[in-house]
Design a protein around this motif. Structure first.
Motif, PDB file in Angstrom:
ATOM      1  N   GLN A 169       0.816  -1.215   0.000  1.00 45.41           N
ATOM      2  CA  GLN A 169       0.000   0.000   0.000  1.00 45.41           C
ATOM      3  C   GLN A 169       0.858   1.278   0.000  1.00 45.41           C
ATOM      4  O   GLN A 169       0.390   2.343   0.356  1.00 45.41           O
ATOM      5  N   ALA A 170       2.104   1.159  -0.409  1.00 45.29           N
ATOM      6  CA  ALA A 170       3.006   2.320  -0.391  1.00 45.29           C
ATOM      7  C   ALA A 170       2.468   3.456  -1.255  1.00 45.29           C
ATOM      8  O   ALA A 170       2.554   4.635  -0.877  1.00 45.29           O
ATOM      9  N   ASP A 171       1.890   3.129  -2.411  1.00 43.48           N
ATOM     10  CA  ASP A 171       1.345   4.175  -3.271  1.00 43.48           C
ATOM     11  C   ASP A 171       0.162   4.874  -2.614  1.00 43.48           C
ATOM     12  O   ASP A 171      -0.003   6.094  -2.735  1.00 43.48           O
ATOM     13  N   GLN A 172      -0.667   4.097  -1.908  1.00 41.99           N
ATOM     14  CA  GLN A 172      -1.816   4.684  -1.212  1.00 41.99           C
ATOM     15  C   GLN A 172      -1.357   5.606  -0.086  1.00 41.99           C
ATOM     16  O   GLN A 172      -1.925   6.684   0.126  1.00 41.99           O
ATOM     17  N   LEU A 173      -0.333   5.213   0.630  1.00 41.17           N
ATOM     18  CA  LEU A 173       0.212   6.056   1.695  1.00 41.17           C
ATOM     19  C   LEU A 173       0.698   7.389   1.116  1.00 41.17           C
ATOM     20  O   LEU A 173       0.456   8.460   1.691  1.00 41.17           O
ATOM     21  N   GLN A 174       1.377   7.335  -0.007  1.00 45.06           N
ATOM     22  CA  GLN A 174       1.880   8.561  -0.642  1.00 45.06           C
ATOM     23  C   GLN A 174       0.725   9.431  -1.135  1.00 45.06           C
ATOM     24  O   GLN A 174       0.755  10.656  -0.983  1.00 45.06           O
ATOM     25  N   ALA A 175      -0.295   8.805  -1.731  1.00 47.24           N
ATOM     26  CA  ALA A 175      -1.454   9.577  -2.191  1.00 47.24           C
ATOM     27  C   ALA A 175      -2.172  10.238  -1.020  1.00 47.24           C
ATOM     28  O   ALA A 175      -2.602  11.395  -1.112  1.00 47.24           O
ATOM     29  N   ASN A 176      -2.289   9.510   0.103  1.00 50.26           N
ATOM     30  CA  ASN A 176      -2.908  10.088   1.300  1.00 50.26           C
ATOM     31  C   ASN A 176      -2.097  11.262   1.827  1.00 50.26           C
ATOM     32  O   ASN A 176      -2.664  12.270   2.271  1.00 50.26           O
ATOM     33  N   LEU A 177      -0.783  11.118   1.796  1.00 48.23           N
ATOM     34  CA  LEU A 177       0.091  12.209   2.241  1.00 48.23           C
ATOM     35  C   LEU A 177      -0.132  13.442   1.376  1.00 48.23           C
ATOM     36  O   LEU A 177      -0.243  14.565   1.900  1.00 48.23           O
ATOM     37  N   ASP A 178      -0.215  13.257   0.077  1.00 48.02           N
ATOM     38  CA  ASP A 178      -0.420  14.393  -0.823  1.00 48.02           C
ATOM     39  C   ASP A 178      -1.739  15.103  -0.511  1.00 48.02           C
ATOM     40  O   ASP A 178      -1.799  16.345  -0.464  1.00 48.02           O
ATOM     41  N   LEU A 179      -2.805  14.335  -0.274  1.00 47.13           N
ATOM     42  CA  LEU A 179      -4.105  14.924   0.051  1.00 47.13           C
ATOM     43  C   LEU A 179      -4.051  15.662   1.389  1.00 47.13           C
ATOM     44  O   LEU A 179      -4.601  16.755   1.535  1.00 47.13           O
ATOM     45  N   PHE A 180      -3.386  15.056   2.367  1.00 47.00           N
ATOM     46  CA  PHE A 180      -3.267  15.685   3.684  1.00 47.00           C
ATOM     47  C   PHE A 180      -2.549  17.027   3.570  1.00 47.00           C
ATOM     48  O   PHE A 180      -2.986  18.033   4.146  1.00 47.00           O
ATOM     49  N   GLU A 181      -1.471  17.072   2.816  1.00 45.41           N
ATOM     50  CA  GLU A 181      -0.718  18.317   2.692  1.00 45.41           C
ATOM     51  C   GLU A 181      -1.513  19.369   1.919  1.00 45.41           C
ATOM     52  O   GLU A 181      -1.411  20.561   2.215  1.00 45.41           O
ATOM     53  N   GLN A 182      -2.322  18.962   0.956  1.00 42.83           N
ATOM     54  CA  GLN A 182      -3.184  19.914   0.263  1.00 42.83           C
ATOM     55  C   GLN A 182      -4.225  20.506   1.208  1.00 42.83           C
ATOM     56  O   GLN A 182      -4.444  21.725   1.213  1.00 42.83           O
TER      57      GLN A 182
END
Length: 310
Positions: A169-182
């Protein structure tokens, strides 16, 4: 029979949080860290919370279920011994724990002594520092999560760190991080716009717990009162604090959920003081992926809601 069944159901419900923590792969000590982890882990897994909302890390005592949860977790996120001293001996022997305060990515400040700021120059409100400088143990302010910049750094660290726990789920973790920072950037812009007009309004707090938030948004308390909810102040101390409030004129005093209304009333009775409540741990906020933003929005809303009336 019904009573026995009802009692058994209550016991199971009461045990549910401890069981969830014991079975968790990712464990956080305080709710704000759980909120940040929940944003990063959204749709991947649910981080568990060691201390119940409202529990103080200064007085917490580990239960057997807590020890089992700490032993079973694959990753433990805590602030560090500056906040959760009761965990120091246990976690510093475990290689699955991360003391976030001591990450090189953190921007940290010194913990100030509780006192009145009235006669000090405003330029030196809170001193930032980095881990390239020497600090005495326990002198760092542990409330790192109250800085949106630090929260972003924590989330980035978690996303990278948890990729080894959840490699698929590494890609999902990165996508979640991007959304959180936005979301964090949008929230930050809104809070800056609201608080920017209130930076010179007088207010008082009960301990030096908001320095990261205040540094970030250019706020400055007129006084920090050395009160503890564990020890009730004497009449002489109350009178000294009332004199400070009287000299300040119309202002705001911000309490916290653990302080009794009786103490606040004795401090402010008959004075032109408005009282608000700040909750740095976000005790009443849902964990969810947007829980962290709501915690900061609640703090900003409480500050602004009172200061805008002055």
């Amino acid at each position: 029979m019904r009573l026995r069944l009802y009692f058994s159901l209550l016991c199971l419900l009461g045990a549910a949080p401890a069981l969830a923590a014991e079975n968790a792969r990712v464990l956080t000590t305080i709710k704000p860290l759980q909120q940040i982890a929940a944003a990063v882990m959204d749709g991947v897994d649910t981080p568990a919370l060691l201390m119940e909302p409202g529990a103080s890390p200064h007085t917490y005592a580990l239960r057997p279920s807590d020890r089992r949860a700490l032993a079973g977790a694959e990753r433990i996120y805590w602030v560090g011994p500056e906040l959760e001293l009761f965990l120091q001996d246990l976690l510093e022997r475990q290689d699955n724990s991360v003391a976030l305060l001591h990450l090189p990515q953190m921007t940290v400040r010194e913990q100030m002594q509780s006192h009145n700021f009235q006669n000090e120059k405003p330029a030196d409100h809170h001193g930032h520092d980095t881990h390239g400088h020497h600090h005495d143990h326990g002198s760092l302010d542990p409330h790192i999560w109250l800085s949106p910049a630090n929260a972003s750094a924590i989330a980035r660290y978690m996303a990278e760190d948890l990729a080894s726990v959840y490699p698929q789920q590494a890609d999902q973790l990165q996508a979640n991080l991007d959304l959180f920072e936005q979301r964090l950037t949008a929230m930050d812009n809104n809070l800056r716009a609201r608080l920017s007009t209130l930076q010179k309004k007088p207010y008082f707090v009960f301990h030096d717990g908001y320095g990261y938030f205040e540094d970030h948004y250019g706020m400055r308390p007129q006084g920090i009162f050395s009160l503890s909810h564990e020890v009730q102040p004497g009449a002489r101390h109350i009178n000294q604090l009332r004199q400070q409030l009287q000299a300040a004129g119309p202002s705001c005093v911000f309490t916290e959920p653990q302080f009794t209304p009786r103490l606040i009333n004795s401090l402010t009775e008959g004075l032109p003081i408005s009282v608000g409540t700040l909750d740095p741990l976000g005790s009443a906020i849902d964990v969810g992926p947007q829980g962290y933003e709501r915690t900061l929005e609640d703090i900003a809303g409480a500050l602004a809601g009172c200061l805008e009336t002055l």
